[in-house]
Design an enzyme around this catalytic site. Structure first.
Site, short mmCIF file in Angstrom:
data_model
loop_
_atom_site.label_atom_id
_atom_site.label_comp_id
_atom_site.label_asym_id
_atom_site.label_seq_id
_atom_site.Cartn_x
_atom_site.Cartn_y
_atom_site.Cartn_z
N GLU A 161 1.84 3.35 3.13
CA GLU A 161 2.15 2.84 4.06
C GLU A 161 3.54 2.67 3.98
O GLU A 161 4.27 1.53 3.49
CB GLU A 161 1.52 1.65 4.51
N HIS A 206 3.40 -3.75 6.39
CA HIS A 206 2.32 -2.77 6.26
C HIS A 206 2.45 -1.63 7.57
O HIS A 206 3.27 -1.66 8.41
CB HIS A 206 0.97 -3.41 6.36
N HIS A 237 0.94 -1.23 -0.15
CA HIS A 237 -0.04 -0.03 0.26
C HIS A 237 0.87 1.13 -0.06
O HIS A 237 1.71 1.24 0.64
CB HIS A 237 -0.91 -0.02 1.12
N GLU A 267 2.19 -5.24 10.65
CA GLU A 267 1.56 -3.97 10.88
C GLU A 267 2.60 -3.29 12.04
O GLU A 267 2.75 -3.42 13.06
CB GLU A 267 0.06 -3.88 11.48
#
Length: 654
Positions: free
Chosen positions: A255, A384, A252, A476
């Site tokens: 990110e 991410h 993404h 994450e």
């Protein structure tokens, strides 16, 4: 536009780099003492250095005429060389700055002592030209004429000044401020543009050419390289029994932290290897590491144009086609759920349904799928941002109507341990602080099953698991998708150990080679573990890797046309490397496979875009600014949603 500016400047310099009409002696020859343009009686003297762009040099006096023949400060400031020097920082996107400027200033305004010019050192020029070659190549620009190392610089024996000496001294001072337990590698913790990232990775690979190289796996929608840097003791080829891992970030585009961490990690691995760091040398000498720092450079370009303060939660998330790349992979998880109870259905290496190719496949997804299929990856991490937790497959719920439902794979315990490896080595991810980012996951110490967190189909981690041998976790990294530059070094400190521990964890479980009686490796042999309904297959030379937790396991190796061999293996808790388990298979007559009768299908693992849908319709359309695909036939939705491939006669009609 950058190239146009370069051409403009070069044409300008060609028109201005001419010797004044009244001079009969070329400035370079005059500098070497072969002739003189000076008027009789003139005697050059030292004068105060007041050249605007060069006023921060380590010396305060210069002399005119200078090396290039400029007779005064005004001549120098109005020359094309000075103009180019003032914009070269922008042309090179900050690369080789301020070194290029300092070197140029040493030519335009060389230091003066006792009425004599002190020449800049040729060795400094040669070294900088070599280090910055990649930056000039990236914008198709030649090394500047007025920085000709042979013509305008002097050797150490002749007596010269190093214009970068002060800069080097400041860097050494900065290095000395680090405590002894800090790494000796110095990294500049700033954001890098796409061009800077490419240049930095190429420069790193060149610096460590014996253990590293870069390669492209394809291009983005807007034509940017998907550049991978590899580290191994024999870069560019697979070594027998050497496990391969991949680290992917910036899927993404907004990110961005993972992207920077992987760029830093590439520099760290290279530098520490050369410095003799035993841990890093062991990792690289026993593992083949592939780093894709940006899977979505187009999205990053949009996010970076808005910057840290203005960037929204989703700006730049998708690729240039407005496709979410982590929803764009084939949905093999639904196929798995439909067939998982069948005793004969094989759940590993599930083929890509032909119908998938009639949908909208992003070039980034296409490139990564081909990459995943081309190398025997054992494990992977996708970095991410948006929270602080490590999730693991499955990401798609086993019940379509349940948004949050625990949906384990057959390798639940192995994947859970893989996630735990990263979370526990991270500085804060697994602690019980309820006020921090990621506090929602403190009860599970920073890890969670993906579908239990939230469910989605078409994810990269599920695809890795069901289509290949590779086990992938999703990391994450934090709640701020685009943190400020001030946070980059603290984030590196929080994640460096976790990334290194993750690389080391690939040496877990078992590995071995499956051969025939003649000692030839058997490609595509199947290794199964009793109690885990997910097999792995052997690579080109018959080698395999199976991540397993400690305990007793019963392994079985088989291949079409060969005997079946089983072995009982015990993996102790204190084993710090993969156990070696080889198999020797005998050839036997091939018997009809019941699967061929129970599950007739045109789909096989080898089929990849069999009707060239991507090749035919995957080029960006200049008029529409995106991908224009063939209109889907009336029956496409039915087969796409069911996961069943349409018959050949129907596909041929498209």
């Amino acid at each position: 536009m950058r190239l146009g500016l370069s051409v403009l400047l070069l044409s300008l310099t060609r028109s201005c780099w001419c010797v004044p009409q009244q001079q009969t002696c070329h400035p370079g020859d005059e500098f070497l003492g072969r002739c003189s343009n000076s008027v009789a009686g003139d005697k050059p003297t030292c004068t105060e250095l007041s050249l605007g762009y060069c006023n921060d040099m380590e010396y305060s006096s210069t002399i005119f005429p200078n090396i290039l023949g400029h007779q005064s400060r005004l001549d120098a400031e109005s020359g094309a060389e000075y103009l180019l020097l003032s914009v070269i920082h922008g042309l090179l996107n900050g690369e080789c700055s301020p070194e290029i400027r300092l070197l140029g200033c040493s030519v335009l305004a060389s230091p003066c002592k006792d009425g004599k010019m002190i020449k800049p050192c040729r060795s400094t020029c040669d070294a900088l030209r070599k280090d910055c070659a990649h930056a000039f190549e990236s914008i198709d620009m030649a090394w500047p004429y007025f920085l000709d190392c042979d013509r305008f610089f002097a050797s150490d024996q002749e007596g010269c000044v190093d214009p970068l000496a002060g800069l080097k001294a400041r860097q050494e001072l900065e290095m000395s401020r680090y405590s002894h337990d800090e790494p000796s590698t110095i990294i500049q913790f700033i954001y890098t543009s796409n061009t800077q990232m490419y240049s930095l990775l190429k420069r790193t690979a060149a610096k460590c050419s014996q253990i590293s190289h870069v390669y492209s796996i394809g291009r983005s929608t807007e034509g940017r390289d998907l550049l991978v840097i590899e580290f191994s003791k024999n870069p560019g080829q697979h070594e027998l029994l050497e496990p391969e891992i991949k680290l992917v970030a910036n899927m993404h585009g907004n990110e961005v932290l993972g992207r920077q961490l992987l760029v830093y990690m590439a520099q760290y691995l290279c530098s520490e290897y050369l410095l003799g760091n035993q841990r890093i040398q062991t990792i690289i000498n026993t593992t083949r590491i592939h780093i894709l720092a940006s899977m979505n450079p187009d999205g990053y370009e949009l996010a970076a144009s808005e910057g840290h303060l203005l960037n929204g939660w989703t700006n730049g998330r998708t690729n240039a086609q407005n496709l979410d790349l982590n929803r764009n992979f084939p949905d093999l998880t639904s196929i798995f759920y439909r067939n998982r109870r069948s005793r004969h259905y094989r759940i590993d290496h599930i083929p890509i349904p032909d119908a998938y190719w009639f949908g909208k496949v992003a070039p980034e997804t296409y490139a990564v799928m081909k990459w995943i299929r081309s190398l025997p990856f054992v494990q992977s991490a996708s970095l991410h941002g948006g929270d602080m937790v490590v999730s693991y497959p499955f990401d798609f719920s086993r019940h379509p109507q349940e948004e949050r439902m625990f949906s384990p794979t057959p390798d639940e315990q192995v994947l859970k341990q893989l996630a735990r490896t990263y979370a526990d080595a991270h500085e804060t991810m697994s602690n019980n602080d309820t006020e921090r980012c990621g506090a929602n996951f403190y009860r599970t110490r920073g890890i969670i099953n993906g579908a239990l967190w939230y469910s989605f189909a078409g994810g990269m981690s599920d695809f890795n698991y069901l289509h290949t041998n590779c086990l992938e976790i999703t990391v994450e990294l934090g709640c701020d998708k685009f943190p400020s530059e001030a946070e980059l070094y603290p984030e590196w400190k929080r994640n460096k150990e976790a990334l290194l521990s993750f690389m080391e964890s690939v040496h877990r479980g078992i590995k071995g080679v499956v051969t025939d009686l003649d000692g030839n490796g058997i490609k595509g042999a199947t290794i199964s573990v009793r109690g885990i309904k997910k097999d792995v297959t052997t690579a080109e030379e018959g080698d395999y890797w199976r991540l397993l937790n400690p305990g007793t396991h019963i392994l079985t190796a088989t291949a079409k046309g060969y005997s079946r061999v089983s072995k009982r293996v015990y993996l102790p808790h204190n084993l710090n490397k993969a156990g070696r388990v080889d198999f020797l298979l005998k050839k036997v007559p091939i018997e009809p496979d019941i699967d061929d009768h129970l599950f007739p299908t045109v789909d096989t693992w080898e089929r990849f875009d069999p009707y060239n849908q991507f090749e035919r319709f995957g080029e960006p359309d200049a008029r529409e600014g995106g991908i224009e695909r063939q209109e889907k036939p009336w029956w496409w939705n039915y087969f796409s949603q069911s996961g069943i491939s349409p018959p050949n006669w129907l596909l041929r009609s498209v």
